[in-house]
Scaffold this motif. Sequence first.
Motif, mmCIF file in Angstrom:
data_model
loop_
_atom_site.group_PDB
_atom_site.id
_atom_site.type_symbol
_atom_site.label_atom_id
_atom_site.label_comp_id
_atom_site.label_asym_id
_atom_site.label_seq_id
_atom_site.Cartn_x
_atom_site.Cartn_y
_atom_site.Cartn_z
ATOM 1 N N LEU A 30 0.816 -1.211 0.000
ATOM 2 C CA LEU A 30 0.000 0.000 0.000
ATOM 3 C C LEU A 30 0.853 1.267 0.000
ATOM 4 O O LEU A 30 0.491 2.268 -0.614
ATOM 5 C CB LEU A 30 -0.932 -0.010 1.207
ATOM 6 C CG LEU A 30 -2.027 -1.086 1.154
ATOM 7 C CD1 LEU A 30 -2.739 -1.202 2.488
ATOM 8 C CD2 LEU A 30 -3.025 -0.791 0.045
ATOM 9 N N ALA A 31 1.986 1.225 0.681
ATOM 10 C CA ALA A 31 2.876 2.388 0.704
ATOM 11 C C ALA A 31 3.409 2.704 -0.685
ATOM 12 O O ALA A 31 3.655 3.868 -1.016
ATOM 13 C CB ALA A 31 4.035 2.139 1.662
ATOM 14 N N LEU A 76 -4.081 6.172 6.648
ATOM 15 C CA LEU A 76 -4.192 6.683 5.288
ATOM 16 C C LEU A 76 -4.670 5.597 4.326
ATOM 17 O O LEU A 76 -5.512 5.837 3.462
ATOM 18 C CB LEU A 76 -2.848 7.244 4.832
ATOM 19 C CG LEU A 76 -2.797 7.828 3.416
ATOM 20 C CD1 LEU A 76 -3.798 8.964 3.265
ATOM 21 C CD2 LEU A 76 -1.385 8.314 3.087
ATOM 22 N N TYR A 77 -4.148 4.395 4.496
ATOM 23 C CA TYR A 77 -4.561 3.278 3.639
ATOM 24 C C TYR A 77 -6.035 2.943 3.894
ATOM 25 O O TYR A 77 -6.789 2.639 2.959
ATOM 26 C CB TYR A 77 -3.692 2.041 3.906
ATOM 27 C CG TYR A 77 -2.211 2.312 3.896
ATOM 28 C CD1 TYR A 77 -1.665 3.296 3.064
ATOM 29 C CD2 TYR A 77 -1.340 1.602 4.718
ATOM 30 C CE1 TYR A 77 -0.300 3.550 3.065
ATOM 31 C CE2 TYR A 77 0.014 1.849 4.719
ATOM 32 C CZ TYR A 77 0.539 2.830 3.900
ATOM 33 O OH TYR A 77 1.881 3.079 3.906
ATOM 34 N N THR A 78 -6.436 2.991 5.160
ATOM 35 C CA THR A 78 -7.823 2.704 5.509
ATOM 36 C C THR A 78 -8.759 3.759 4.933
ATOM 37 O O THR A 78 -9.834 3.440 4.406
ATOM 38 C CB THR A 78 -7.983 2.643 7.037
ATOM 39 O OG1 THR A 78 -7.087 1.661 7.567
ATOM 40 C CG2 THR A 78 -9.410 2.286 7.422
ATOM 41 N N TYR A 79 -8.357 5.023 5.022
ATOM 42 C CA TYR A 79 -9.162 6.100 4.452
ATOM 43 C C TYR A 79 -9.357 5.895 2.962
ATOM 44 O O TYR A 79 -10.467 6.024 2.431
ATOM 45 C CB TYR A 79 -8.491 7.453 4.718
ATOM 46 C CG TYR A 79 -9.149 8.596 3.971
ATOM 47 C CD1 TYR A 79 -10.192 9.301 4.540
ATOM 48 C CD2 TYR A 79 -8.743 8.943 2.672
ATOM 49 C CE1 TYR A 79 -10.817 10.327 3.854
ATOM 50 C CE2 TYR A 79 -9.360 9.966 1.988
ATOM 51 C CZ TYR A 79 -10.388 10.657 2.574
ATOM 52 O OH TYR A 79 -11.005 11.666 1.887
ATOM 53 N N THR A 80 -8.269 5.585 2.275
ATOM 54 C CA THR A 80 -8.323 5.432 0.826
ATOM 55 C C THR A 80 -9.263 4.305 0.414
ATOM 56 O O THR A 80 -10.014 4.429 -0.550
ATOM 57 C CB THR A 80 -6.915 5.145 0.264
ATOM 58 O OG1 THR A 80 -6.022 6.184 0.669
ATOM 59 C CG2 THR A 80 -6.933 5.073 -1.257
ATOM 60 N N ALA A 81 -9.242 3.212 1.153
ATOM 61 C CA ALA A 81 -10.039 2.044 0.779
ATOM 62 C C ALA A 81 -11.472 2.095 1.302
ATOM 63 O O ALA A 81 -12.396 1.656 0.618
ATOM 64 C CB ALA A 81 -9.358 0.772 1.278
ATOM 65 N N LYS A 139 -8.556 -5.113 -1.277
ATOM 66 C CA LYS A 139 -9.517 -4.323 -2.052
ATOM 67 C C LYS A 139 -8.855 -3.515 -3.167
ATOM 68 O O LYS A 139 -9.395 -3.385 -4.277
ATOM 69 C CB LYS A 139 -10.276 -3.389 -1.128
ATOM 70 C CG LYS A 139 -11.340 -2.565 -1.853
ATOM 71 C CD LYS A 139 -12.146 -1.711 -0.895
ATOM 72 C CE LYS A 139 -13.224 -0.927 -1.649
ATOM 73 N NZ LYS A 139 -14.032 -0.080 -0.736
ATOM 74 N N LEU A 140 -7.683 -2.959 -2.900
ATOM 75 C CA LEU A 140 -7.032 -2.049 -3.846
ATOM 76 C C LEU A 140 -5.980 -2.736 -4.712
ATOM 77 O O LEU A 140 -5.233 -2.070 -5.418
ATOM 78 C CB LEU A 140 -6.379 -0.894 -3.079
ATOM 79 C CG LEU A 140 -7.296 -0.063 -2.180
ATOM 80 C CD1 LEU A 140 -6.501 1.001 -1.444
ATOM 81 C CD2 LEU A 140 -8.428 0.567 -2.990
ATOM 82 N N ARG A 141 -5.945 -4.064 -4.688
ATOM 83 C CA ARG A 141 -4.869 -4.798 -5.368
ATOM 84 C C ARG A 141 -4.791 -4.458 -6.846
ATOM 85 O O ARG A 141 -3.710 -4.221 -7.386
ATOM 86 C CB ARG A 141 -5.058 -6.306 -5.191
ATOM 87 C CG ARG A 141 -3.913 -7.138 -5.780
ATOM 88 C CD ARG A 141 -3.995 -8.574 -5.292
ATOM 89 N NE ARG A 141 -5.121 -9.267 -5.877
ATOM 90 C CZ ARG A 141 -5.049 -9.992 -7.003
ATOM 91 N NH1 ARG A 141 -3.903 -10.097 -7.649
ATOM 92 N NH2 ARG A 141 -6.104 -10.610 -7.465
ATOM 93 N N ASN A 142 -5.921 -4.413 -7.521
ATOM 94 C CA ASN A 142 -5.911 -4.164 -8.966
ATOM 95 C C ASN A 142 -6.704 -2.913 -9.333
ATOM 96 O O ASN A 142 -7.289 -2.846 -10.414
ATOM 97 C CB ASN A 142 -6.492 -5.377 -9.710
ATOM 98 C CG ASN A 142 -5.622 -6.614 -9.581
ATOM 99 O OD1 ASN A 142 -4.400 -6.543 -9.721
ATOM 100 N ND2 ASN A 142 -6.244 -7.754 -9.303
#
Length: 445
Positions: A63-64, A75-80, A369-372
Amino acid sequence: MAHAKIKPLNFLSVFLLGVDGIVGSGIFLMPSRVYAKIGDLSALVMPLAGISVLMIALCFANLASKIPGDGGAWLYTYTAFGKFAGFEIGIFTWLLGIITMATEISAFVTALRSVVPSLNQHRNYLIVALSILAVLTILNLFGSDFMDWVDNISTVAKIGVLVAFVAIGLFFIHPANFNNISPGVSDGSSLFGRFNAGFGMVFYMFTGFSFLPIAASKMKNPEKTLPKALISVLLTSATLYMIVQLTAIGVSGSGLANDNVPIAASFYHFAGTAGYDVALVGMLISILGVALSVSFSTPTIASSLASEHQLLPRILGKQNKRGVPMVSLLLSCGICALMLFSGNYLFLASAIVFTSFVQYVPTILAAIKLRNHSKLPQGFRLPGGNLIPVIALLVTLYLILSFSLELIIAGVIVFALSGIWYFYDDRDRQANGLRRDIAEIDKPF
């Protein structure tokens, strides 16, 4: 006035920063506590926990490399998952720093008990612990100009003690000491239950890695540097922990289970009183250095959430002439003082693992969730698709077995109170600062 350009951190700097962040009071105090639970198996749990944490760390690294900016888990949680989820994890990230500060102060006083028995009285413990906290608060008021100096002394002290312990102690290992799985256990607990508790203790010794992704924007080529550094840091730390544990068992035998300061006590076996004193002083310097470092970094988390991302009241972001977020500092130290009243190092260490657990779960789910996702760069790609995140999630959920009911209830209360604050706060919730950090993302996904 123009500001000098800050040189980005290279791989070696990030690696040393990571090792320094992970290796804290745990390696000096936990070997005896873990040994008391599972005996010789404690040495095997060290690399097992390190590999388990590595699965989680790889999700952070993934994620970074996709999401720019400092922030880590929140930040990663917010984005997803949106602003509310990001806010909650931001609170727990701040809380993690506060608990870590309390834990290091508690570790310092706990170590002192071996030479000052009167500190076993709760009143005396509190006087010393709160005095240390007051000194740390005052030092914060002068800014962070001398932090590099403090970090260097702390790092030299702890690495020096551990290297000397292993280098000399290996020659005093007695193979006959490796013959215990349940040293001194008389509470009737099962091996499975004791293993769960021991794993949680060892897991605590690795939790410092989560602060490394927060500094991703300060690294040179973070999408490449951070994954390599996390892997190297965790494998190095796991190897060091295992060797130190094996040495402590080999030198002290079953007596290790009763040692308050196990590394110093093992030193005594082959270096006498002088070795004990040197090891204890080095350990105290190391722990105090970590406490001071965390006391500087923790208020900036709340300050950043307030001033840059508008997720906390703006007053928490106000700074004095030296750049110190005064309100955040005083509030953080105030909460830390309340935690010190527990007087229990092991409880605070467990609270760190629980608070980390709260951050790990949404971060791992965000990696899945954000893998692709089409709007995010590919970044550091995890091999095996979702295999590593799934393993990381299972490892994280396993930690629940090591938590007490009281700790879980306390976590739920914090979550509920934070949620109430979020929904009833009448400030502007547009979080413009956060959108600047992730300008290419129109909204959470």
